[in-house]
Design a protein around this motif. Structure first.
Motif, PDB file in Angstrom:
ATOM      1  N   LEU A 150     -38.279  64.636  63.605  1.00 40.91           N
ATOM      2  CA  LEU A 150     -37.469  64.428  62.392  1.00 40.91           C
ATOM      3  C   LEU A 150     -37.484  62.681  63.771  1.00 40.91           C
ATOM      4  O   LEU A 150     -37.713  61.632  62.839  1.00 40.91           O
ATOM      5  N   ASN A 151     -36.429  63.318  64.389  1.00 41.34           N
ATOM      6  CA  ASN A 151     -36.235  61.881  65.594  1.00 41.34           C
ATOM      7  C   ASN A 151     -37.680  60.488  65.437  1.00 41.34           C
ATOM      8  O   ASN A 151     -37.446  59.838  66.107  1.00 41.34           O
ATOM      9  N   ALA A 152     -38.606  61.458  65.824  1.00 45.64           N
ATOM     10  CA  ALA A 152     -39.545  60.762  66.500  1.00 45.64           C
ATOM     11  C   ALA A 152     -40.061  59.899  64.968  1.00 45.64           C
ATOM     12  O   ALA A 152     -40.496  58.964  65.218  1.00 45.64           O
ATOM     13  N   VAL A 153     -40.069  60.373  63.808  1.00 51.23           N
ATOM     14  CA  VAL A 153     -40.535  59.734  62.593  1.00 51.23           C
ATOM     15  C   VAL A 153     -39.455  58.773  61.958  1.00 51.23           C
ATOM     16  O   VAL A 153     -39.835  57.577  62.032  1.00 51.23           O
ATOM     17  N   PHE A 154     -38.258  58.897  62.566  1.00 48.83           N
ATOM     18  CA  PHE A 154     -37.171  58.106  62.239  1.00 48.83           C
ATOM     19  C   PHE A 154     -37.612  57.299  63.101  1.00 48.83           C
ATOM     20  O   PHE A 154     -37.250  55.710  62.840  1.00 48.83           O
ATOM     21  N   GLN A 155     -37.781  57.317  64.502  1.00 54.48           N
ATOM     22  CA  GLN A 155     -37.809  56.232  65.460  1.00 54.48           C
ATOM     23  C   GLN A 155     -39.026  54.884  65.327  1.00 54.48           C
ATOM     24  O   GLN A 155     -39.213  54.223  64.797  1.00 54.48           O
ATOM     25  N   SER A 156     -40.284  55.692  64.412  1.00 59.85           N
ATOM     26  CA  SER A 156     -41.542  55.190  64.140  1.00 59.85           C
ATOM     27  C   SER A 156     -41.223  53.731  63.040  1.00 59.85           C
ATOM     28  O   SER A 156     -41.371  53.224  62.978  1.00 59.85           O
ATOM     29  N   ILE A 157     -40.249  54.654  62.248  1.00 60.88           N
ATOM     30  CA  ILE A 157     -40.125  53.578  61.046  1.00 60.88           C
ATOM     31  C   ILE A 157     -38.861  52.511  61.402  1.00 60.88           C
ATOM     32  O   ILE A 157     -39.293  51.601  61.072  1.00 60.88           O
ATOM     33  N   ILE A 158     -38.171  52.777  62.232  1.00 59.46           N
ATOM     34  CA  ILE A 158     -37.715  51.775  63.285  1.00 59.46           C
ATOM     35  C   ILE A 158     -38.002  50.956  63.607  1.00 59.46           C
ATOM     36  O   ILE A 158     -37.965  49.586  63.283  1.00 59.46           O
ATOM     37  N   LYS A 159     -39.132  51.417  64.379  1.00 59.84           N
ATOM     38  CA  LYS A 159     -40.267  50.405  64.961  1.00 59.84           C
ATOM     39  C   LYS A 159     -41.212  49.057  64.109  1.00 59.84           C
ATOM     40  O   LYS A 159     -40.821  48.046  64.932  1.00 59.84           O
ATOM     41  N   ARG A 160     -41.112  49.787  63.081  1.00 61.56           N
ATOM     42  CA  ARG A 160     -41.785  48.976  62.094  1.00 61.56           C
ATOM     43  C   ARG A 160     -41.296  47.647  61.822  1.00 61.56           C
ATOM     44  O   ARG A 160     -41.357  47.034  61.329  1.00 61.56           O
ATOM     45  N   GLN A 161     -39.972  48.408  60.889  1.00 65.45           N
ATOM     46  CA  GLN A 161     -39.280  47.600  60.819  1.00 65.45           C
ATOM     47  C   GLN A 161     -38.617  46.118  61.362  1.00 65.45           C
ATOM     48  O   GLN A 161     -38.634  45.024  61.231  1.00 65.45           O
ATOM     49  N   GLU A 162     -38.505  46.622  62.484  1.00 69.20           N
ATOM     50  CA  GLU A 162     -38.319  45.619  64.401  1.00 69.20           C
ATOM     51  C   GLU A 162     -39.529  44.446  64.168  1.00 69.20           C
ATOM     52  O   GLU A 162     -39.541  43.818  64.681  1.00 69.20           O
ATOM     53  N   ASP A 163     -41.371  45.345  63.928  1.00 70.20           N
ATOM     54  CA  ASP A 163     -42.273  44.525  64.196  1.00 70.20           C
ATOM     55  C   ASP A 163     -42.063  43.989  63.422  1.00 70.20           C
ATOM     56  O   ASP A 163     -43.009  42.405  63.642  1.00 70.20           O
TER      57      ASP A 163
END
Length: 261
Positions: A150-163
């Motif tokens: 779940l944390n890995a999914v959350f981090q990937s979503i955050i990274k997409r928003q930052e990109d």
């Protein structure tokens, strides 16, 4: 609207000519006009008791064939380009065009027949079936799910928003419109001129709060020069610009009129 008349197997004089050409296996681009005319006239003689309206079309073609037959016996005419003209050319063109449309009509007829065999039925699912949604099994859905995943999914979503964030434009501040009118700035310049009858243009600009104020102040000076209240002097090309007030600033009463324009 023309009425299509079908006589035996022929629907008109061109149809009869095509039949004779196919029957005799003749090259349509090299029609033996004498033989075709004789066969055509033989068929015309069998139509003596047909309707005059139908006969007229066939008689016109018969006259055309006889005219071409006569021209074939005479020396060939030469066109402007020095080429010999074929008296049969116009007839061949009409035959090819008629043949194309005839075969197109066959294709449309076959498509119409095929379309008659197609049946369309609108969807008629029961309302209960349309509303049905497969139930979600939460346990099955969360099977093998861990906090780490779940944390890995959350981090990937955050990274997409930052990109998606532009690293340069995101640092820009908000651009706000600064209202500065030339008329208001002219009043400020007049007040400044009351205490400075002769001053450097640089000194006036140094009193301004922003770039837009500098620009409007420059426009105000130009307008006051045009109105005859100021005179500008520059001794050297790169020297200071000096402004001399010519008239009494207290008498600049037409500034309001400028503001109303």
């Amino acid at each position: 609207m023309a009425i299509s008349v079908k006589l035996d197997v022929f629907e008109g004089p061109l149809d009869l000519l095509l039949h004779l050409i196919d029957k005799n296996k003749i090259d349509i681009y090299d029609i033996p006009i004498v033989a075709i005319t004789d066969q055509y006239m033989d068929y015309i003689r069998t139509m003596e008791h047909q309707d005059l309206g139908v006969m007229s079309e066939f008689m016109v073609m018969a006259a055309t064939l006889l005219d071409i037959k006569c021209k074939m016996l005479l020396p060939k005419e030469v066109n402007d380009e020095g080429e010999e003209e074929d008296p049969r050319a116009e007839l061949v063109e009409k035959l090819l065009e008629y043949k194309m449309y005839k075969y197109m009509s066959y294709e449309l007829r076959d498509r119409l027949a095929d379309a008659g065999n197609v049946v369309y039925k609108k969807a008629s699912f029961p309302e209960e079936v349309l509303k049905y949604r497969e139930p979600v099994n939460i346990e099955e859905l969360l099977e093998n799910v861990t906090l780490e995943k779940l944390n890995a999914v959350f981090q990937s979503i955050i990274k997409r928003q930052e990109d998606k964030v532009d690293p340069i434009r995101s640092r820009f501040g908000t651009i706000e419109k600064e209202e500065v009118s030339v008329s208001d700035k002219m009043l400020e310049v007049r007040n400044y001129a009351m205490g400075h009858r002769k001053f450097r243009f640089y000194d006036l600009l140094s009193e301004q709060k922003s770039k837009i104020h500098v620009i409007v102040a420059f426009l105000s000076v130009l307008e006051l020069m045009k109105m005859g209240h100021m005179h500008v002097i520059q001794q050297e090309d790169t020297g200071d610009i000096e402004i001399e007030v010519i008239t009494d600033p207290a008498g600049w009463k037409n500034l309001t009129e400028f503001a109303d324009e």
